[in-house]
Design a protein around this motif. Sequence first.
Motif, PDB file in Angstrom:
ATOM      1  N   LEU A 257     -15.744  -1.111   1.608  1.00 63.87           N
ATOM      2  CA  LEU A 257     -14.678   0.118   0.954  1.00 63.87           C
ATOM      3  C   LEU A 257     -15.479   1.339   1.696  1.00 63.87           C
ATOM      4  O   LEU A 257     -16.653   1.509   1.364  1.00 63.87           O
ATOM      5  N   SER A 258     -14.312   2.314   2.391  1.00 61.99           N
ATOM      6  CA  SER A 258     -15.051   3.539   3.219  1.00 61.99           C
ATOM      7  C   SER A 258     -16.480   3.642   4.054  1.00 61.99           C
ATOM      8  O   SER A 258     -17.676   3.789   3.727  1.00 61.99           O
TER       9      SER A 258
ATOM     10  N   GLU B 167      -6.135   4.776   0.411  1.00 66.84           N
ATOM     11  CA  GLU B 167      -7.734   4.752   1.567  1.00 66.84           C
ATOM     12  C   GLU B 167      -7.688   6.331   1.584  1.00 66.84           C
ATOM     13  O   GLU B 167      -8.943   6.408   1.245  1.00 66.84           O
TER      14      GLU B 167
ATOM     15  N   VAL C   2      -8.670  -9.074  -1.211  1.00 66.61           N
ATOM     16  CA  VAL C   2      -8.811  -7.720  -1.431  1.00 66.61           C
ATOM     17  C   VAL C   2      -7.382  -7.298  -0.826  1.00 66.61           C
ATOM     18  O   VAL C   2      -6.907  -7.352  -0.149  1.00 66.61           O
TER      19      VAL C   2
ATOM     20  N   GLN D 244      -6.821  -3.150  -0.930  1.00 68.69           N
ATOM     21  CA  GLN D 244      -7.203  -1.053  -0.704  1.00 68.69           C
ATOM     22  C   GLN D 244      -5.725  -0.715  -1.521  1.00 68.69           C
ATOM     23  O   GLN D 244      -4.675  -0.679  -0.953  1.00 68.69           O
TER      24      GLN D 244
ATOM     25  N   ALA E  63      -9.915   5.583  -1.960  1.00 67.02           N
ATOM     26  CA  ALA E  63     -11.252   4.707  -1.774  1.00 67.02           C
ATOM     27  C   ALA E  63     -11.381   3.887  -2.581  1.00 67.02           C
ATOM     28  O   ALA E  63     -12.192   3.761  -3.242  1.00 67.02           O
ATOM     29  N   LYS E  64     -10.250   3.500  -3.171  1.00 65.25           N
ATOM     30  CA  LYS E  64     -10.094   2.521  -3.879  1.00 65.25           C
ATOM     31  C   LYS E  64      -9.370   1.162  -3.695  1.00 65.25           C
ATOM     32  O   LYS E  64      -8.616   1.390  -2.590  1.00 65.25           O
ATOM     33  N   CYS E  65      -9.625  -0.221  -4.568  1.00 66.19           N
ATOM     34  CA  CYS E  65      -9.553  -1.366  -3.851  1.00 66.19           C
ATOM     35  C   CYS E  65      -9.515  -2.233  -5.049  1.00 66.19           C
ATOM     36  O   CYS E  65     -10.006  -2.272  -6.320  1.00 66.19           O
TER      37      CYS E  65
ATOM     38  N   ARG F  22       0.633  -1.204   0.192  1.00 67.08           N
ATOM     39  CA  ARG F  22       0.258  -0.588   0.146  1.00 67.08           C
ATOM     40  C   ARG F  22       1.025   1.483  -0.283  1.00 67.08           C
ATOM     41  O   ARG F  22       1.156   1.830  -0.835  1.00 67.08           O
TER      42      ARG F  22
END
Length: 255
Positions: free
Chosen positions: A149-150, A117, A112, A114, A120-122, A66
Amino acid sequence: MALPLSAIKAVLSSDELHVGLEDVVFDFALEWAHAKYPNLGERREILGSHIVPAIRFSSMSTHKLRAVFECEDIDPSLASKLVARAFIVNAEEAELKHCVAECAYKLPPLKVIQLAESLAKCLVFLDLRQEQCAALFPTGYMKSQVFYLSGNAFYLRVQCNKNDESSSHSFGLYLGIGERLDTVFTQYTFAYRLKPSRRFRTTGMLEYQFVKGQTSEYGFANLFKTPWTSFIAGDSPHFLNGLLHLRAEVAINTQ
């Protein structure tokens, strides 16, 4: 930190380099690059062309991947590819270890990661066995485990769809969300791996507004644009070692 570029490349590429995780190697490379190349543009060029190829990103922790995605020292498009490739390699290794094991999940599990942050994307990976897909015929469906997600609970849904006009069937893939108090604006793409290249082929971008207070799904009724019989056939290009590999890249639009 006075080591020249050639020496750093030799050290990072060495099979004699013993570290618990590649996180340490990445942090060291960044520290060296900052010390040697204070200019951001030059630093990006050196890292992208000479240092990145020597780093084993698939051996990094999810937390560090990340950080790679959000690292300003690496070109964003390159960082995205590195993270996705690392995650795919890890998924393939897990597949090889467990390919002979029978899964007893009522809901297909997801992998999954991420991506950012702030955005807000994964990335979401879903693997289905060929017999699982075949069991959907003629009008069955299956939901995946949820991913968040979020704060929103999403899931993927696969379905065997019947065209009432032609009586033909097709494989559908949808993004769904549980009941929410707030309206959620999403942008997402689906992708699937094909033989013989084994690479992911990506669909067009979808934009959908999940309205508050409603449970809804939106996607493709015929993901592969091919009849069900061709999709499920023994020589189908969609199954690699008996597995269908699906991917969704989901982002919440906060604007």
